[in-house]
Design a protein around this motif. Structure first.
Motif, PDB file in Angstrom:
ATOM      1  N   ILE A 213      17.728  59.546  50.839  1.00  0.00           N
ATOM      2  CA  ILE A 213      17.809  58.561  49.750  1.00  0.00           C
ATOM      3  C   ILE A 213      18.397  57.249  50.251  1.00  0.00           C
ATOM      4  O   ILE A 213      17.891  56.147  49.956  1.00  0.00           O
ATOM      5  N   THR A 217      16.348  53.754  50.260  1.00  0.00           N
ATOM      6  CA  THR A 217      16.856  52.586  49.528  1.00  0.00           C
ATOM      7  C   THR A 217      17.189  51.441  50.483  1.00  0.00           C
ATOM      8  O   THR A 217      17.049  50.271  50.138  1.00  0.00           O
ATOM      9  N   THR A 238      12.248  58.771  47.493  1.00  0.00           N
ATOM     10  CA  THR A 238      13.617  58.809  46.956  1.00  0.00           C
ATOM     11  C   THR A 238      13.685  59.663  45.697  1.00  0.00           C
ATOM     12  O   THR A 238      14.610  60.458  45.507  1.00  0.00           O
TER      13      THR A 238
END
Length: 418
Positions: A213, A217, A238
């Motif tokens: 994740i 990001t 994600t």
């Protein structure tokens, strides 16, 4: 922590046992001291009641105490005792009872100290004598003296015996406590190790999706001017990792509540036959895509009292596990539900490579995988069977597994109907 807990357990046991033994021996010593003092006092009274030239009573060996008088008198006659008669402050006669050697100087000194004490009875500590004084109607004073050395010797020997028994008992109970502590703390030690392993495994499993994740990001934030559509691949990755992490956290929360006996249950009358049949429908396309033949043998109208949601989850876990690991040459999964006396037996069987025997006792442990390669690639975290066991035990049932090269692998669940 376990070592400190073990020693604390041992010390508490030793403290309690030592306290009990100390109280018991203290009562024993005090009662014997009182008995010896009463025996000495009885001997003094007997000495005062004898005449100046009269000898102590004789007792026949082997005769019952009732024929010779009080048993207390029999014991008192064995106390070393002598008496003196005083007139005008001077010792006029000494009665040694025929078995005590006492000089006139010692008798006079004892009589003078007894007179100086201004008491009718007491103890002359420096001479080691107990005395009892009586004044006759003719003005003469008779004083009886009993030797205290036999009392002190008896109490000293009793004290040393009690001390030796106390030390031996404490030493013996130390080893007994050591064994009992190891035996009693074995489940605690096992639970502590499992908890530590559980935390380590959970942290490891959560670390992987969090890393993905953060990486995704980071890529998205590195291109702030790009549109959502152009970054949809990273956003979908994600979302998928977040969804898997959400499932993992829910499984961990389920097990934590189960461990603390706070697992919410809503027991109702459940038609397990319909429940199992309903769980089979979603797995039919999954099994078809995987090339696995799905068969069932479900006796109708089999009911039990339990939580419908948890029982459905139990069946799905076992079916999902069986379909994933069904192997060649003819992959097959067969689910069976039958009644056995007052219990219902649910079994899920799949063909394929057997599970090694050394892995079977650990299959229901959290995060345990018989094959390390079968991990997140197949969507699992190693918690499914642990949850299945927890649900089974919540319903007071038992779950077991057998696996052989000839027949394949079978998970069997036995649940009481009530």
């Amino acid at each position: 922590m376990i070592r400190r807990l073990r020693w604390k357990f041992i010390l508490i046991n030793l403290l309690l046992v030592g306290l009990v033994l100390t109280v018991v021996f203290a009562l024993l010593l005090s009662s014997n001291a009182r008995r010896l003092a009463d025996q000495g006092t009885a001997a003094l009274h007997m000495a005062l009641n004898r005449g100046d030239d009269e000898l102590p009573p004789r007792f026949e060996i082997g005769s019952p105490p009732e024929q010779d008088g009080m048993d207390r008198d029999r014991n008192a006659s064995m106390v070393p005792v002598f008496s003196v008669t005083m007139e005008d402050g001077q010792v006029t006669s000494i009665n040694d009872g025929g078995h005590v050697d006492v000089s006139e100087e010692t008798a006079a000194q004892a009589a003078q100290e007894a007179m100086d004490s201004e008491q009718d009875s007491g103890v002359l500590a420096d001479l080691g004598l107990r005395f009892l004084m009586e004044e006759k109607p003719d003005g003469t004073i008779r004083i009886a003296f009993a030797d205290l050395s036999w009392e002190r010797s008896t109490l000293r020997n009793l004290f040393l015996t009690c001390l030796l028994i106390w030390l031996l008992a404490m030493a013996a109970f130390f080893f007994v406590s050591l064994f009992l502590a190891s035996l009693a703390l074995r489940p605690v030690e096992k639970a502590w190790k499992q908890q530590r392993q559980f935390v380590a495994d959970a942290s490891h499993e959560l670390k992987t999706p969090l890393t993905v994740i953060l990486a995704n990001t980071g890529i998205v934030l590195a291109h702030p001017s790009d549109t959502v559509e152009s970054q949809s691949k990273w956003l979908s990755y994600t979302q998928e990792e977040a969804r898997q992490m959400k499932g993992l956290v829910e499984d961990l929360l389920f097990l934590a509540k189960s461990d603390s006996a706070r697992l919410p249950t809503h027991p109702t009358q459940v038609d397990l036959s319909q429940l199992v049949q309903g769980c089979l429908l979603p797995f039919e396309p999954v099994a078809f895509e995987a090339g696995v033949a799905l068969e069932s043998h479900i006796d109708p109208e089999l009911t039990l009292t339990g939580d419908e949601g948890q029982l459905r989850r139990l069946v799905r876990i076992l079916l999902d596990n069986a379909v994933k690991y069904a192997g060649p040459p003819n992959p097959e999964v067969r689910i069976t539900l039958t009644r056995q006396q007052d219990k219902l037996r649910l079994s899920v069987h799949n063909t394929g490579a057997p599970i090694p025997a050394e892995h079977l006792p650990h299959l229901f442990e959290r995060f345990y995988r018989a094959d390390a390669a079968r991990d997140r690639a197949q969507g699992g975290y190693g918690l499914g069977l642990a949850i299945a066991k927890s649900i089974t035990e919540t319903h007071r049932g038992r779950i077991s597994v057998t696996s052989t090269p000839d027949s394949g692998t079978t998970f069997a669940v036995r649940l009481p109907r009530r």
